[in-house]
Design a protein around this motif. Structure first.
Motif, mmCIF file in Angstrom:
data_model
loop_
_atom_site.group_PDB
_atom_site.id
_atom_site.type_symbol
_atom_site.label_atom_id
_atom_site.label_comp_id
_atom_site.label_asym_id
_atom_site.label_seq_id
_atom_site.Cartn_x
_atom_site.Cartn_y
_atom_site.Cartn_z
ATOM 1 N N LEU A 298 1.233 2.138 -2.706
ATOM 2 C CA LEU A 298 0.768 0.893 -2.239
ATOM 3 C C LEU A 298 -0.752 0.725 -3.068
ATOM 4 C CD1 LEU A 298 1.240 1.193 1.535
ATOM 5 C CD2 LEU A 298 2.551 0.073 -0.222
ATOM 6 N N SER A 299 -1.297 1.755 -3.196
ATOM 7 C CA SER A 299 -2.649 1.670 -4.150
ATOM 8 C C SER A 299 -2.249 1.028 -5.469
ATOM 9 C CB SER A 299 -3.516 3.018 -4.216
ATOM 10 O OG SER A 299 -2.732 4.032 -5.073
ATOM 11 N N SER A 300 -1.140 1.408 -6.017
ATOM 12 C CA SER A 300 -0.949 0.915 -7.537
ATOM 13 C C SER A 300 -0.528 -0.502 -7.316
ATOM 14 C CB SER A 300 0.179 1.568 -8.220
ATOM 15 O OG SER A 300 1.318 1.364 -7.191
ATOM 16 N N ARG A 301 -0.206 -1.243 -6.190
ATOM 17 C CA ARG A 301 0.089 -2.543 -6.206
ATOM 18 C C ARG A 301 -1.084 -3.255 -5.881
ATOM 19 N NH1 ARG A 301 4.919 0.110 -4.986
ATOM 20 N NH2 ARG A 301 6.685 -1.141 -5.251
ATOM 21 N N TYR A 302 -1.919 -2.710 -5.074
ATOM 22 C CA TYR A 302 -3.106 -3.188 -4.641
ATOM 23 C C TYR A 302 -4.074 -3.406 -5.886
ATOM 24 C CZ TYR A 302 -7.711 -3.712 -2.206
ATOM 25 O OH TYR A 302 -9.193 -4.086 -1.885
ATOM 26 N N TYR A 303 -4.197 -2.317 -6.904
ATOM 27 C CA TYR A 303 -4.885 -2.418 -8.032
ATOM 28 C C TYR A 303 -4.144 -3.565 -8.869
ATOM 29 C CZ TYR A 303 -7.602 -1.176 -12.006
ATOM 30 O OH TYR A 303 -8.553 -1.037 -13.035
ATOM 31 N N LEU A 304 -2.821 -3.774 -8.983
ATOM 32 C CA LEU A 304 -2.398 -4.605 -9.940
ATOM 33 C C LEU A 304 -2.647 -6.018 -9.694
ATOM 34 C CD1 LEU A 304 0.983 -2.588 -10.764
ATOM 35 C CD2 LEU A 304 -0.896 -3.119 -12.456
ATOM 36 N N ASN A 305 -2.706 -6.211 -8.219
ATOM 37 C CA ASN A 305 -2.942 -7.353 -7.894
ATOM 38 C C ASN A 305 -4.329 -7.961 -8.000
ATOM 39 O OD1 ASN A 305 -0.517 -7.722 -6.538
ATOM 40 N ND2 ASN A 305 -0.953 -7.332 -4.705
ATOM 41 N N LYS A 306 -5.014 -6.885 -7.964
ATOM 42 C CA LYS A 306 -6.640 -7.431 -8.754
ATOM 43 C C LYS A 306 -6.996 -7.879 -10.183
ATOM 44 C CE LYS A 306 -10.272 -4.908 -6.882
ATOM 45 N NZ LYS A 306 -10.728 -5.715 -6.191
ATOM 46 N N SER A 307 -5.648 -7.520 -10.938
ATOM 47 C CA SER A 307 -5.348 -7.725 -12.257
ATOM 48 C C SER A 307 -4.648 -9.087 -12.386
ATOM 49 C CB SER A 307 -4.842 -6.570 -12.946
ATOM 50 O OG SER A 307 -5.533 -5.435 -13.045
ATOM 51 N N GLY A 308 -4.249 -9.829 -11.451
ATOM 52 C CA GLY A 308 -3.579 -11.186 -11.489
ATOM 53 C C GLY A 308 -2.157 -11.074 -10.864
ATOM 54 N N LEU A 309 -1.653 -9.952 -10.568
ATOM 55 C CA LEU A 309 -0.335 -10.142 -9.906
ATOM 56 C C LEU A 309 -0.427 -10.563 -8.496
ATOM 57 C CD1 LEU A 309 1.127 -6.977 -11.813
ATOM 58 C CD2 LEU A 309 2.102 -9.333 -12.067
ATOM 59 N N ASN A 310 0.958 -10.755 -8.076
ATOM 60 C CA ASN A 310 1.037 -11.114 -6.537
ATOM 61 C C ASN A 310 2.036 -10.325 -5.891
ATOM 62 O OD1 ASN A 310 0.604 -12.441 -4.230
ATOM 63 N ND2 ASN A 310 1.894 -14.113 -4.871
ATOM 64 N N LEU A 311 1.906 -8.798 -5.848
ATOM 65 C CA LEU A 311 2.805 -8.192 -5.383
ATOM 66 C C LEU A 311 2.644 -7.791 -3.766
ATOM 67 C CD1 LEU A 311 2.918 -5.287 -8.232
ATOM 68 C CD2 LEU A 311 4.265 -7.712 -7.931
ATOM 69 N N GLU A 312 3.630 -7.804 -3.229
ATOM 70 C CA GLU A 312 3.552 -7.473 -1.682
ATOM 71 C C GLU A 312 3.137 -6.139 -1.417
ATOM 72 O OE1 GLU A 312 3.564 -9.152 1.020
ATOM 73 O OE2 GLU A 312 4.400 -10.992 0.395
ATOM 74 N N LEU A 313 2.316 -5.675 -0.709
ATOM 75 C CA LEU A 313 1.831 -4.239 -0.828
ATOM 76 C C LEU A 313 3.076 -3.434 0.201
ATOM 77 C CD1 LEU A 313 -1.990 -4.489 -0.162
ATOM 78 C CD2 LEU A 313 -0.621 -4.278 -2.133
ATOM 79 N N THR A 314 4.152 -3.303 -0.258
ATOM 80 C CA THR A 314 5.146 -2.914 0.456
ATOM 81 C C THR A 314 5.914 -2.036 -0.273
ATOM 82 O OG1 THR A 314 5.396 -5.169 1.713
ATOM 83 C CG2 THR A 314 7.351 -3.460 1.704
ATOM 84 N N SER A 315 6.254 -0.692 0.400
ATOM 85 C CA SER A 315 7.202 0.242 -0.367
ATOM 86 C C SER A 315 8.103 0.843 0.463
ATOM 87 C CB SER A 315 6.290 1.344 -0.997
ATOM 88 O OG SER A 315 6.938 2.374 -1.332
ATOM 89 N N ARG A 316 9.301 1.215 0.006
ATOM 90 C CA ARG A 316 10.397 1.931 0.877
ATOM 91 C C ARG A 316 10.019 3.241 0.817
ATOM 92 N NH1 ARG A 316 16.080 -0.332 -1.627
ATOM 93 N NH2 ARG A 316 15.651 -2.799 -1.090
ATOM 94 N N ARG A 317 9.046 3.775 0.281
ATOM 95 C CA ARG A 317 8.598 5.254 -0.033
ATOM 96 C C ARG A 317 7.205 5.418 0.897
ATOM 97 N NH1 ARG A 317 10.832 9.903 -1.221
ATOM 98 N NH2 ARG A 317 12.565 8.697 -1.845
ATOM 99 N N ALA A 318 6.446 4.579 0.799
ATOM 100 C CA ALA A 318 5.096 4.767 1.600
ATOM 101 C C ALA A 318 5.282 4.875 3.091
ATOM 102 C CB ALA A 318 4.078 3.682 1.188
ATOM 103 N N ASN A 319 4.806 6.056 3.399
ATOM 104 C CA ASN A 319 4.539 6.357 4.901
ATOM 105 C C ASN A 319 3.747 5.811 5.772
ATOM 106 O OD1 ASN A 319 6.825 8.230 4.539
ATOM 107 N ND2 ASN A 319 5.108 9.652 3.597
ATOM 108 N N ALA A 320 2.571 5.335 5.176
ATOM 109 C CA ALA A 320 1.558 4.651 5.859
ATOM 110 C C ALA A 320 1.265 3.465 5.111
ATOM 111 C CB ALA A 320 0.412 5.562 6.205
ATOM 112 N N SER A 321 0.498 2.367 5.903
ATOM 113 C CA SER A 321 -0.244 1.357 5.243
ATOM 114 C C SER A 321 -1.426 1.786 4.375
ATOM 115 C CB SER A 321 -0.880 0.313 6.177
ATOM 116 O OG SER A 321 0.365 -0.099 7.112
ATOM 117 N N LEU A 322 -2.034 0.809 3.573
ATOM 118 C CA LEU A 322 -2.988 1.322 2.752
ATOM 119 C C LEU A 322 -4.392 1.262 3.588
ATOM 120 C CD1 LEU A 322 -3.404 1.918 -0.348
ATOM 121 C CD2 LEU A 322 -4.327 -0.584 -0.473
#
Length: 346
Positions: A298-322
Protein backbone atom coordinates in the motif's frame (compact mmCIF):
# COMPACT_ATOMS: atom_id res chain seq x y z
CA UNK A 1 36.25 -35.08 -21.89
CA UNK A 2 39.48 -33.18 -22.48
CA UNK A 3 41.02 -31.81 -19.25
CA UNK A 4 41.53 -28.47 -20.94
CA UNK A 5 37.80 -28.21 -21.53
CA UNK A 6 36.78 -29.27 -18.03
CA UNK A 7 39.04 -26.68 -16.42
CA UNK A 8 37.77 -23.77 -18.51
CA UNK A 9 34.30 -22.59 -17.40
CA UNK A 10 33.29 -21.19 -20.81
CA UNK A 11 34.46 -24.26 -22.71
CA UNK A 12 32.73 -26.50 -20.18
CA UNK A 13 29.50 -24.56 -20.65
CA UNK A 14 29.76 -24.87 -24.44
CA UNK A 15 30.25 -28.60 -24.05
CA UNK A 16 27.32 -28.90 -21.62
CA UNK A 17 25.08 -26.88 -23.93
CA UNK A 18 25.63 -29.46 -26.66
CA UNK A 19 25.10 -32.31 -24.24
CA UNK A 20 21.88 -30.94 -22.79
CA UNK A 21 20.26 -29.39 -25.85
CA UNK A 22 21.94 -31.33 -28.66
CA UNK A 23 24.40 -30.02 -31.22
CA UNK A 24 21.66 -27.93 -32.84
CA UNK A 25 21.65 -25.70 -29.77
CA UNK A 26 24.93 -24.11 -30.76
CA UNK A 27 23.26 -23.03 -34.01
CA UNK A 28 20.24 -21.42 -32.33
CA UNK A 29 19.78 -17.70 -33.13
CA UNK A 30 20.50 -15.10 -30.49
CA UNK A 31 17.22 -13.50 -29.46
CA UNK A 32 15.25 -11.89 -26.65
CA UNK A 33 16.95 -11.24 -23.35
CA UNK A 34 20.13 -13.00 -24.44
CA UNK A 35 20.58 -10.54 -27.30
CA UNK A 36 19.69 -7.67 -24.97
CA UNK A 37 22.30 -8.71 -22.41
CA UNK A 38 24.94 -8.94 -25.13
CA UNK A 39 23.98 -5.53 -26.52
CA UNK A 40 24.13 -3.90 -23.09
CA UNK A 41 27.47 -5.49 -22.28
CA UNK A 42 28.97 -4.21 -25.52
CA UNK A 43 27.74 -0.69 -24.71
CA UNK A 44 28.68 -0.84 -21.02
CA UNK A 45 25.08 -0.22 -19.94
CA UNK A 46 23.38 -1.20 -16.68
CA UNK A 47 19.61 -1.53 -16.46
CA UNK A 48 16.87 -0.91 -13.95
CA UNK A 49 14.30 -3.72 -14.19
CA UNK A 50 11.31 -3.02 -11.89
CA UNK A 51 9.59 -5.80 -9.97
CA UNK A 52 6.13 -4.74 -11.01
CA UNK A 53 3.10 -4.15 -8.82
CA UNK A 54 -0.33 -5.40 -9.89
CA UNK A 55 -2.93 -2.59 -9.67
CA UNK A 56 -6.43 -3.51 -8.48
CA UNK A 57 -9.88 -1.99 -8.65
CA UNK A 58 -11.77 -1.30 -5.41
CA UNK A 59 -13.26 -4.80 -5.54
CA UNK A 60 -9.72 -6.24 -5.82
CA UNK A 61 -10.17 -7.36 -9.41
CA UNK A 62 -7.08 -6.67 -11.53
CA UNK A 63 -7.04 -3.15 -12.97
CA UNK A 64 -5.59 -3.79 -16.41
CA UNK A 65 -5.89 -0.14 -17.49
CA UNK A 66 -3.99 0.81 -14.35
CA UNK A 67 -1.40 -1.83 -15.21
CA UNK A 68 -0.88 -0.20 -18.61
CA UNK A 69 -0.43 3.21 -16.96
CA UNK A 70 2.00 1.74 -14.44
CA UNK A 71 4.00 0.11 -17.24
CA UNK A 72 4.23 3.48 -19.01
CA UNK A 73 5.36 5.11 -15.75
CA UNK A 74 8.21 2.64 -15.23
CA UNK A 75 9.43 3.11 -18.79
CA UNK A 76 9.18 6.91 -18.64
CA UNK A 77 11.23 6.81 -15.42
CA UNK A 78 14.06 4.97 -17.18
CA UNK A 79 13.30 1.27 -16.77
CA UNK A 80 14.98 -0.81 -19.47
CA UNK A 81 13.16 -4.08 -18.82
CA UNK A 82 10.25 -5.26 -16.68
CA UNK A 83 9.67 -8.19 -14.32
CA UNK A 84 5.95 -8.97 -14.36
CA UNK A 85 4.24 -11.67 -12.30
CA UNK A 86 6.74 -11.60 -9.45
CA UNK A 87 6.34 -11.41 -5.67
CA UNK A 88 5.72 -7.64 -5.80
CA UNK A 89 3.01 -8.45 -8.37
CA UNK A 90 1.37 -10.65 -5.70
CA UNK A 91 1.81 -13.64 -8.00
CA UNK A 92 0.67 -16.11 -5.35
CA UNK A 93 -2.60 -14.19 -5.01
CA UNK A 94 -3.33 -14.23 -8.76
CA UNK A 95 -5.14 -17.07 -10.51
CA UNK A 96 -3.26 -18.88 -13.30
CA UNK A 97 -5.41 -17.03 -15.83
CA UNK A 98 -4.63 -13.68 -14.20
CA UNK A 99 -0.90 -14.43 -14.17
CA UNK A 100 -1.04 -14.97 -17.92
CA UNK A 101 -3.24 -11.95 -18.63
CA UNK A 102 -1.15 -9.64 -16.43
CA UNK A 103 2.00 -10.75 -18.25
CA UNK A 104 0.38 -10.50 -21.67
CA UNK A 105 -0.85 -6.98 -20.87
CA UNK A 106 2.68 -5.84 -19.98
CA UNK A 107 4.24 -7.52 -23.04
CA UNK A 108 1.68 -5.91 -25.31
CA UNK A 109 2.17 -2.47 -23.74
CA UNK A 110 5.96 -2.62 -23.97
CA UNK A 111 5.59 -3.74 -27.60
CA UNK A 112 9.14 -5.02 -28.01
CA UNK A 113 10.90 -1.86 -26.83
CA UNK A 114 12.54 -3.65 -23.89
CA UNK A 115 12.57 -7.20 -22.51
CA UNK A 116 9.85 -8.53 -20.23
CA UNK A 117 10.37 -11.50 -17.91
CA UNK A 118 7.79 -13.26 -15.72
CA UNK A 119 7.60 -16.16 -13.26
CA UNK A 120 6.49 -19.48 -14.71
CA UNK A 121 7.45 -22.24 -12.25
CA UNK A 122 3.99 -22.88 -10.79
CA UNK A 123 2.72 -26.42 -10.22
CA UNK A 124 3.20 -29.40 -7.96
CA UNK A 125 5.61 -31.24 -10.28
CA UNK A 126 7.87 -30.75 -13.30
CA UNK A 127 5.05 -31.45 -15.76
CA UNK A 128 2.75 -28.78 -14.30
CA UNK A 129 5.59 -26.26 -14.03
CA UNK A 130 6.60 -26.91 -17.64
CA UNK A 131 3.00 -26.70 -18.87
CA UNK A 132 2.43 -23.30 -17.28
CA UNK A 133 5.86 -22.06 -18.39
CA UNK A 134 5.02 -22.84 -22.01
CA UNK A 135 1.73 -20.96 -21.72
CA UNK A 136 3.62 -18.03 -20.25
CA UNK A 137 6.17 -18.16 -23.07
CA UNK A 138 3.29 -17.86 -25.52
CA UNK A 139 2.56 -14.37 -24.13
CA UNK A 140 5.83 -13.21 -25.70
CA UNK A 141 8.05 -12.89 -22.64
CA UNK A 142 11.78 -12.86 -23.24
CA UNK A 143 12.52 -15.30 -20.41
CA UNK A 144 10.53 -17.52 -18.06
CA UNK A 145 11.65 -17.08 -14.45
CA UNK A 146 12.10 -20.04 -12.10
CA UNK A 147 11.69 -19.56 -8.35
CA UNK A 148 14.65 -21.35 -6.78
CA UNK A 149 12.58 -22.64 -3.86
CA UNK A 150 10.06 -24.22 -6.26
CA UNK A 151 12.58 -26.94 -7.14
CA UNK A 152 13.64 -28.26 -3.73
CA UNK A 153 12.41 -28.42 -0.16
CA UNK A 154 14.39 -26.52 2.50
CA UNK A 155 16.09 -29.71 3.65
CA UNK A 156 16.96 -30.94 0.13
CA UNK A 157 20.55 -30.94 -1.11
CA UNK A 158 21.61 -29.34 -4.37
CA UNK A 159 21.67 -32.77 -6.04
CA UNK A 160 17.90 -33.04 -5.54
CA UNK A 161 17.36 -29.55 -6.91
CA UNK A 162 19.42 -30.35 -10.00
CA UNK A 163 17.42 -33.53 -10.63
CA UNK A 164 14.18 -31.58 -10.38
CA UNK A 165 15.52 -28.90 -12.69
CA UNK A 166 16.57 -31.56 -15.20
CA UNK A 167 13.04 -32.95 -15.26
CA UNK A 168 11.70 -29.47 -15.95
CA UNK A 169 14.35 -28.64 -18.56
CA UNK A 170 13.62 -31.82 -20.49
CA UNK A 171 10.02 -30.66 -20.96
CA UNK A 172 10.64 -27.03 -21.88
CA UNK A 173 13.04 -27.49 -24.79
CA UNK A 174 14.79 -24.21 -25.70
CA UNK A 175 12.91 -21.66 -23.55
CA UNK A 176 15.16 -18.88 -22.28
CA UNK A 177 15.14 -19.00 -18.49
CA UNK A 178 15.91 -16.91 -15.45
CA UNK A 179 16.15 -17.58 -11.73
CA UNK A 180 14.79 -15.67 -8.76
CA UNK A 181 15.76 -16.20 -5.11
CA UNK A 182 12.23 -15.32 -4.01
CA UNK A 183 11.62 -15.17 -0.23
CA UNK A 184 8.43 -17.23 -0.64
CA UNK A 185 7.75 -20.10 -0.08
CA UNK A 186 11.23 -19.81 1.44
CA UNK A 187 14.43 -18.16 0.24
CA UNK A 188 16.78 -20.63 -1.40
CA UNK A 189 20.02 -18.96 -2.42
CA UNK A 190 21.28 -20.20 -5.76
CA UNK A 191 24.43 -22.15 -4.96
CA UNK A 192 27.45 -22.04 -7.23
CA UNK A 193 26.94 -25.73 -8.02
CA UNK A 194 23.37 -25.23 -9.22
CA UNK A 195 24.32 -22.03 -11.03
CA UNK A 196 27.10 -23.85 -12.87
CA UNK A 197 24.65 -26.56 -13.90
CA UNK A 198 22.17 -24.01 -15.28
CA UNK A 199 24.87 -22.06 -17.07
CA UNK A 200 25.85 -25.31 -18.74
CA UNK A 201 22.45 -25.56 -20.42
CA UNK A 202 23.04 -22.34 -22.35
CA UNK A 203 19.52 -21.22 -21.46
CA UNK A 204 20.06 -19.05 -18.37
CA UNK A 205 19.90 -15.35 -19.23
CA UNK A 206 18.57 -13.65 -16.07
CA UNK A 207 19.11 -13.92 -12.32
CA UNK A 208 17.42 -11.82 -9.65
CA UNK A 209 19.70 -11.96 -6.62
CA UNK A 210 18.35 -11.51 -3.09
CA UNK A 211 21.31 -12.82 -1.06
CA UNK A 212 22.20 -9.37 0.37
CA UNK A 213 25.75 -10.74 0.22
CA UNK A 214 28.10 -8.89 -2.11
CA UNK A 215 30.80 -11.56 -1.82
CA UNK A 216 28.41 -14.27 -3.00
CA UNK A 217 27.31 -11.97 -5.82
CA UNK A 218 30.94 -11.57 -6.87
CA UNK A 219 31.37 -15.36 -6.91
CA UNK A 220 28.29 -15.74 -9.11
CA UNK A 221 29.58 -13.07 -11.47
CA UNK A 222 32.99 -14.70 -11.74
CA UNK A 223 31.41 -18.09 -12.46
CA UNK A 224 29.07 -16.66 -15.10
CA UNK A 225 31.70 -14.51 -16.81
CA UNK A 226 31.51 -15.02 -20.56
CA UNK A 227 27.99 -16.49 -20.41
CA UNK A 228 24.67 -14.97 -21.50
CA UNK A 229 23.59 -14.38 -17.89
CA UNK A 230 22.68 -10.96 -16.55
CA UNK A 231 22.58 -10.59 -12.73
CA UNK A 232 20.11 -8.09 -11.25
CA UNK A 233 20.53 -7.25 -7.57
CA UNK A 234 17.42 -6.76 -5.41
CA UNK A 235 19.34 -5.51 -2.35
CA UNK A 236 19.55 -1.73 -2.19
CA UNK A 237 22.36 -1.80 0.39
CA UNK A 238 24.76 -3.43 -2.10
CA UNK A 239 23.30 -1.82 -5.22
CA UNK A 240 26.28 0.26 -6.32
CA UNK A 241 28.84 -2.38 -5.32
CA UNK A 242 27.08 -5.02 -7.42
CA UNK A 243 26.92 -2.74 -10.46
CA UNK A 244 30.61 -1.87 -10.14
CA UNK A 245 31.61 -5.52 -9.82
CA UNK A 246 29.85 -6.62 -13.02
CA UNK A 247 26.14 -6.84 -12.24
CA UNK A 248 23.83 -6.19 -15.19
CA UNK A 249 21.41 -4.00 -13.26
CA UNK A 250 19.07 -3.55 -10.31
CA UNK A 251 15.61 -4.85 -9.36
CA UNK A 252 14.92 -3.49 -5.84
CA UNK A 253 11.50 -2.76 -4.35
CA UNK A 254 12.67 0.87 -4.04
CA UNK A 255 11.93 1.02 -7.76
CA UNK A 256 8.25 0.99 -6.84
CA UNK A 257 8.69 4.32 -5.08
CA UNK A 258 11.30 6.36 -6.97
CA UNK A 259 12.11 4.42 -10.19
CA UNK A 260 13.80 7.40 -11.83
CA UNK A 261 16.38 7.49 -9.01
CA UNK A 262 17.17 3.77 -9.34
CA UNK A 263 17.51 4.22 -13.10
CA UNK A 264 19.95 7.09 -12.46
CA UNK A 265 22.07 4.85 -10.21
CA UNK A 266 22.25 2.20 -12.94
CA UNK A 267 23.24 4.81 -15.51
CA UNK A 268 26.00 6.45 -13.45
CA UNK A 269 27.34 3.81 -11.02
CA UNK A 270 30.50 3.27 -13.06
CA UNK A 271 30.99 6.87 -14.20
CA UNK A 272 34.19 8.15 -12.54
CA UNK A 273 32.96 11.74 -12.89
CA UNK A 274 29.86 10.89 -10.85
CA UNK A 275 31.53 8.72 -8.19
CA UNK A 276 31.06 11.16 -5.30
CA UNK A 277 27.39 11.68 -6.10
CA UNK A 278 26.76 7.95 -6.59
CA UNK A 279 28.40 7.11 -3.26
CA UNK A 280 26.37 9.84 -1.54
CA UNK A 281 23.16 8.51 -3.08
CA UNK A 282 23.98 4.92 -2.06
CA UNK A 283 24.07 6.05 1.57
CA UNK A 284 20.79 7.92 1.18
CA UNK A 285 19.07 4.95 -0.45
CA UNK A 286 20.23 2.58 2.27
CA UNK A 287 18.97 4.89 4.99
CA UNK A 288 15.63 5.47 3.25
CA UNK A 289 14.82 1.78 2.68
CA UNK A 290 13.50 1.08 6.18
CA UNK A 291 11.42 4.27 6.15
CA UNK A 292 9.45 3.52 2.98
CA UNK A 293 8.81 -0.20 3.08
CA UNK A 294 6.38 -0.57 6.00
CA UNK A 295 3.08 -1.89 4.59
CA UNK A 296 4.91 -2.17 1.25
CA UNK A 297 2.03 -3.04 -1.06
CA UNK A 298 0.00 0.00 0.00
CA UNK A 299 2.78 2.47 0.79
CA UNK A 300 4.30 1.96 -2.67
CA UNK A 301 0.96 2.74 -4.31
CA UNK A 302 0.54 5.81 -2.11
CA UNK A 303 4.00 7.05 -3.11
CA UNK A 304 3.43 6.38 -6.82
CA UNK A 305 0.17 8.33 -6.68
CA UNK A 306 2.15 11.32 -5.41
CA UNK A 307 4.16 10.94 -8.63
CA UNK A 308 1.09 11.25 -10.86
CA UNK A 309 -0.49 7.81 -10.95
CA UNK A 310 -4.02 7.05 -9.80
CA UNK A 311 -3.79 3.59 -8.23
CA UNK A 312 -6.35 2.31 -5.75
CA UNK A 313 -4.78 1.79 -2.33
CA UNK A 314 -5.86 -1.83 -2.53
CA UNK A 315 -3.95 -5.10 -2.37
CA UNK A 316 -4.82 -8.77 -2.01
CA UNK A 317 -1.73 -9.20 0.15
CA UNK A 318 -1.94 -6.26 2.57
CA UNK A 319 -3.37 -7.17 5.98
CA UNK A 320 -4.15 -3.63 7.13
CA UNK A 321 -4.95 -0.21 5.69
CA UNK A 322 -2.27 2.44 5.40
CA UNK A 323 -2.13 4.30 8.70
CA UNK A 324 -1.85 8.05 9.09
CA UNK A 325 1.68 7.58 10.48
CA UNK A 326 2.68 5.51 7.43
CA UNK A 327 1.25 8.14 5.10
CA UNK A 328 3.20 10.88 6.88
CA UNK A 329 6.36 8.78 6.60
CA UNK A 330 5.86 8.47 2.84
CA UNK A 331 5.06 12.19 2.54
CA UNK A 332 8.37 12.99 4.22
CA UNK A 333 10.23 10.47 2.06
CA UNK A 334 8.72 11.97 -1.07
CA UNK A 335 9.85 15.46 -0.07
CA UNK A 336 13.38 14.22 0.61
CA UNK A 337 13.60 12.35 -2.69
CA UNK A 338 12.62 15.54 -4.55
CA UNK A 339 15.69 17.14 -2.95
CA UNK A 340 17.84 14.23 -4.18
CA UNK A 341 16.49 14.62 -7.68
CA UNK A 342 17.15 18.34 -7.70
CA UNK A 343 20.76 17.78 -6.59
CA UNK A 344 21.30 15.04 -9.20
CA UNK A 345 19.44 16.77 -12.03
CA UNK A 346 16.98 13.91 -12.41
Amino acid sequence: MDDKITNDPKQRRDFMKKMVLGTAASLMPVYGLQAWNEMKESMGEKSFVPVMLTPYNKDKSVDYKGLESLTDHYLAAGARGLFANCLSSEMYDLSPEERLKVTETVVRRVNGRFPVVATGSFGKDAYEKATFSKKLADTGVDAVILITSHFAAPEDLDETMIRNLEAYLNQTHSLSLGTYECPSPYKRVLSLEVLDFLLGTGRLVYHKDTTEDIEHIRKKLRLSDGSDLGLYNAHIGSAVASLRTGGAGLSPIAGNYYPEVIAWVCQHAEDPDKKAEVDWLQDKLTDMESKITANYQLSSRYYLNKSGLNLELTSRRANASLTREEQEQIDQAHREVQEWKERLGV
